[in-house]
Write a protein that holds these residues in place. Structure first.
Motif, mmCIF file in Angstrom:
data_model
loop_
_atom_site.group_PDB
_atom_site.id
_atom_site.type_symbol
_atom_site.label_atom_id
_atom_site.label_comp_id
_atom_site.label_asym_id
_atom_site.label_seq_id
_atom_site.Cartn_x
_atom_site.Cartn_y
_atom_site.Cartn_z
ATOM 1 N N LEU A 166 -9.217 7.364 3.393
ATOM 2 C CA LEU A 166 -9.587 6.070 3.961
ATOM 3 C C LEU A 166 -11.026 5.686 3.662
ATOM 4 O O LEU A 166 -11.452 4.579 3.965
ATOM 5 C CB LEU A 166 -9.364 6.080 5.487
ATOM 6 C CG LEU A 166 -7.914 6.250 5.934
ATOM 7 C CD1 LEU A 166 -7.836 6.377 7.437
ATOM 8 C CD2 LEU A 166 -7.068 5.090 5.456
ATOM 9 N N HIS A 212 0.847 -1.183 0.000
ATOM 10 C CA HIS A 212 0.000 0.000 0.000
ATOM 11 C C HIS A 212 0.889 1.242 0.000
ATOM 12 O O HIS A 212 2.068 1.188 0.331
ATOM 13 C CB HIS A 212 -0.925 0.013 1.221
ATOM 14 C CG HIS A 212 -1.958 -1.072 1.198
ATOM 15 N ND1 HIS A 212 -1.672 -2.365 1.598
ATOM 16 C CD2 HIS A 212 -3.270 -1.071 0.820
ATOM 17 C CE1 HIS A 212 -2.767 -3.110 1.473
ATOM 18 N NE2 HIS A 212 -3.743 -2.351 1.002
ATOM 19 N N THR A 266 -21.024 -2.328 4.103
ATOM 20 C CA THR A 266 -20.079 -1.225 4.273
ATOM 21 C C THR A 266 -20.614 -0.256 5.318
ATOM 22 O O THR A 266 -21.782 0.144 5.263
ATOM 23 C CB THR A 266 -19.856 -0.483 2.943
ATOM 24 O OG1 THR A 266 -19.333 -1.400 1.990
ATOM 25 C CG2 THR A 266 -18.879 0.658 3.117
ATOM 26 N N THR A 311 -8.897 -8.406 8.468
ATOM 27 C CA THR A 311 -7.734 -7.636 8.024
ATOM 28 C C THR A 311 -7.799 -6.267 8.683
ATOM 29 O O THR A 311 -8.725 -5.497 8.428
ATOM 30 C CB THR A 311 -7.726 -7.479 6.492
ATOM 31 O OG1 THR A 311 -7.754 -8.766 5.881
ATOM 32 C CG2 THR A 311 -6.490 -6.715 6.044
ATOM 33 N N THR A 317 -10.407 -0.801 5.417
ATOM 34 C CA THR A 317 -9.808 -0.338 4.168
ATOM 35 C C THR A 317 -8.618 0.585 4.442
ATOM 36 O O THR A 317 -8.493 1.163 5.523
ATOM 37 C CB THR A 317 -10.849 0.411 3.323
ATOM 38 O OG1 THR A 317 -11.322 1.550 4.052
ATOM 39 C CG2 THR A 317 -12.011 -0.485 2.977
ATOM 40 N N GLY A 318 -7.773 0.717 3.445
ATOM 41 C CA GLY A 318 -6.622 1.611 3.555
ATOM 42 C C GLY A 318 -5.369 0.943 4.060
ATOM 43 O O GLY A 318 -4.319 1.581 4.149
ATOM 44 N N GLN A 373 -15.582 -2.938 5.938
ATOM 45 C CA GLN A 373 -16.257 -3.784 4.962
ATOM 46 C C GLN A 373 -16.435 -5.175 5.542
ATOM 47 O O GLN A 373 -15.507 -5.731 6.132
ATOM 48 C CB GLN A 373 -15.440 -3.869 3.664
ATOM 49 C CG GLN A 373 -15.350 -2.559 2.905
ATOM 50 C CD GLN A 373 -14.538 -2.706 1.635
ATOM 51 O OE1 GLN A 373 -13.648 -3.548 1.551
ATOM 52 N NE2 GLN A 373 -14.821 -1.875 0.647
ATOM 53 N N GLU A 386 -13.447 3.201 6.810
ATOM 54 C CA GLU A 386 -14.487 2.371 6.205
ATOM 55 C C GLU A 386 -14.303 0.922 6.621
ATOM 56 O O GLU A 386 -13.207 0.360 6.503
ATOM 57 C CB GLU A 386 -14.436 2.505 4.685
ATOM 58 C CG GLU A 386 -15.536 1.736 3.975
ATOM 59 C CD GLU A 386 -15.520 1.977 2.474
ATOM 60 O OE1 GLU A 386 -15.840 1.041 1.725
ATOM 61 O OE2 GLU A 386 -15.177 3.113 2.059
ATOM 62 N N SER A 400 -13.729 5.191 0.649
ATOM 63 C CA SER A 400 -13.819 5.068 -0.808
ATOM 64 C C SER A 400 -14.979 5.902 -1.331
ATOM 65 O O SER A 400 -16.035 5.997 -0.695
ATOM 66 C CB SER A 400 -14.012 3.599 -1.202
ATOM 67 O OG SER A 400 -15.208 3.090 -0.651
ATOM 68 N N ASN A 411 -12.834 -6.398 6.813
ATOM 69 C CA ASN A 411 -11.679 -5.665 6.299
ATOM 70 C C ASN A 411 -11.783 -4.196 6.683
ATOM 71 O O ASN A 411 -12.844 -3.583 6.548
ATOM 72 C CB ASN A 411 -11.618 -5.800 4.770
ATOM 73 C CG ASN A 411 -10.488 -4.995 4.173
ATOM 74 O OD1 ASN A 411 -9.379 -4.988 4.704
ATOM 75 N ND2 ASN A 411 -10.757 -4.294 3.080
#
Length: 454
Positions: free
Chosen positions: A282, A244, A293, A326, A358-359, A310, A308, A284, A356
């Motif tokens: 961070l 990333h 989400t 994650t 995100t980011g 998910q 965010e 989307s 998850n």
């Protein structure tokens, strides 16, 4: 001739032994004790010139008798680094920066060296001057105050320091340095400790800030003796996933400021870019209504962030359902799923659940529990949540929605980013009576379900 004696050091924790043994009594690891030769010549001062002032003997003083001279911090020209340090570099301080190989430690410090308005000596024991110039031209083609020195011997470094008289010294890295006073190899326990001690003496006597780059072990801790982290004033950790583009700078120890701040950077071809508003990167920007989400309001140090979450809930194909996360604690996810099953009646025991953040960041703030629950329920029911709502609350084992700290900062951040409503615990106390955002107060999971899905 200098008397030489043999000592044995544990290469993991730095414990010293008179003879070899298989297991270290301090850290419990096996086969980490290595023999090192230690020379004991008469030590000289870091100053190499013959004309120097006679050293004054220290005497004890009452606290009221100690004279203090206020020193302004040195502005690094990097707002994110200034925030983590507590306002800038303190004169005479020693800062240790650690991180995985290739994460951007050298790039960050070289970038700061090129941008500083002060005279900087950048000492590298890993790259040649030509290699450093190639990177410097990519970052800043017109540096004015940066001197590059490729040297690993501390006595030679101090000779150049006396000649140039820099205002900031950067060492890349402490594991490559060696001193004439120690006969062991560079990177050994005794060499790291001796070189750091010499740099501390130089920094305190000359009032010059020194920044060290330190390697880390496969466990993620800084390589060398643990006493290295105790010797320095500030320990910074540069974190991130090399897959990333975002990097996070944290302070694990700071004698001159808070350890709750963090800086966020984006890796680009021209160097590291400061991310002043991480919430926007961070979250989307997807125009479609997607289930699973949810937006959580969290705190990283003193900085509020909107992240965010998910979730994907599907029927288990194999006999044992999968639980995969994650950026979130897997055990906490299992706890929340048990609460949903016991308190809210959702049958998730036979379903796969994937979560998850995100980011590419990891979050351990319990305030994102409500967003995790909302994302799981949204995916399970296949109903998209409104895009203009965010969540900030903790979930208890009894299914209650618990309050979180500094809720006003979270509300103001959500308000600034244009969210229409935020869901929080009914037990939270609000300093202001009115906000420009709708506050939805809930007390248990059943209230969350009825508000979002009925």
């Amino acid at each position: 001739m200098a008397k030489v004696k043999t000592t044995f050091y544990c290469q993991k924790c730095g414990a010293q032994y008179a003879k070899w043994q298989g297991k270290c009594n301090s850290c419990g690891d096996w086969n980490t004790i290595v023999e090192e030769l230690v020379a004991k010549p008469d030590k000289k001062d870091w100053k190499t010139s013959a004309s120097k002032e006679a050293k004054k003997l220290a005497r004890p003083l009452l606290i009221a008798e100690i004279e203090t001279t206020p020193h302004d911090r040195l502005n690094t020209g990097n707002n994110e680094l200034n925030r983590v340090l507590g306002g800038g570099l303190v004169p005479g301080s020693l800062t240790l920066l650690g991180g995985e190989p290739g994460i951007g430690k050298s790039t960050l410090l070289l970038q700061i060296s090129l941008q500083l308005k002060y005279k900087v000596l950048y000492v590298s024991g890993e790259e040649s001057q030509q290699q450093i110039k190639m990177r410097a031209e990519r970052i800043d083609p017109n540096p004015a105050n940066c001197f590059i020195l490729t040297e690993t011997k501390t006595q030679n470094i101090f000779r150049q320091v006396e000649e140039i008289e820099p205002e900031v010294v950067i060492i890349d890295s402490i594991q490559t340095l060696h001193s004439d006073y120690i006969e062991s190899a560079p990177g050994s326990i005794s060499q790291i400790r001796e070189c750091t001690a010499e740099l501390i003496k130089f920094a305190k006597e000359s009032n010059t800030p020194v920044i060290l780059i330190g390697h880390i072990t496969k466990e993620g801790s800084i390589a060398g003796p643990k006493v290295l982290e105790h010797m320095v004033d500030t320990v910074l950790q540069f974190e991130g996933d090399r897959n990333h583009v975002y990097r996070i700078l944290r302070a694990h120890k700071n004698r001159f400021g808070s350890t709750h701040e963090l800086g966020i950077y984006e890796m680009q071809g021209s160097g590291l870019r400061e991310v002043n508003n991480p919430s926007e990167i961070l979250i989307s920007e997807n125009d479609e209504d997607l289930s699973g989400t949810a937006i959580a309001s969290t705190l990283e140090g003193m900085r509020p962030l909107m992240i965010e979450i998910q979730a994907l809930v599907s029927t288990a194909v194999y006999g044992t359902p999968q639980r995969s996360t994650t950026g979130y604690n897997a055990k906490r996810l299992n706890m929340l799923l048990a609460v949903l099953e016991k308190r809210a009646g959702f049958r998730l025991g036979a379903k796969d659940v994937f979560l998850n953040v995100t980011g590419g960041i990891s979050v351990d703030d319990p305030a994102i529990d409500l967003a995790v629950v909302a994302a799981i329920l949204s995916s399970n029911e296949d109903i998209a949540l409104p895009k203009d709502i965010c969540f900030a609350a903790e979930i208890g084992l009894a299914g209650e929605v618990r309050p979180v700290t500094r809720v006003e900062q979270r509300i103001l951040e959500a308000e600034k980013l244009g969210f229409a409503s935020i869901m929080v615990s009914k037990q939270n106390k609000f300093p202001k009576s009115e906000y420009n955002i709708r506050i939805v107060k809930v007390s248990k999971i059943e209230d969350v379900v009825s508000h979002l899905f009925e």
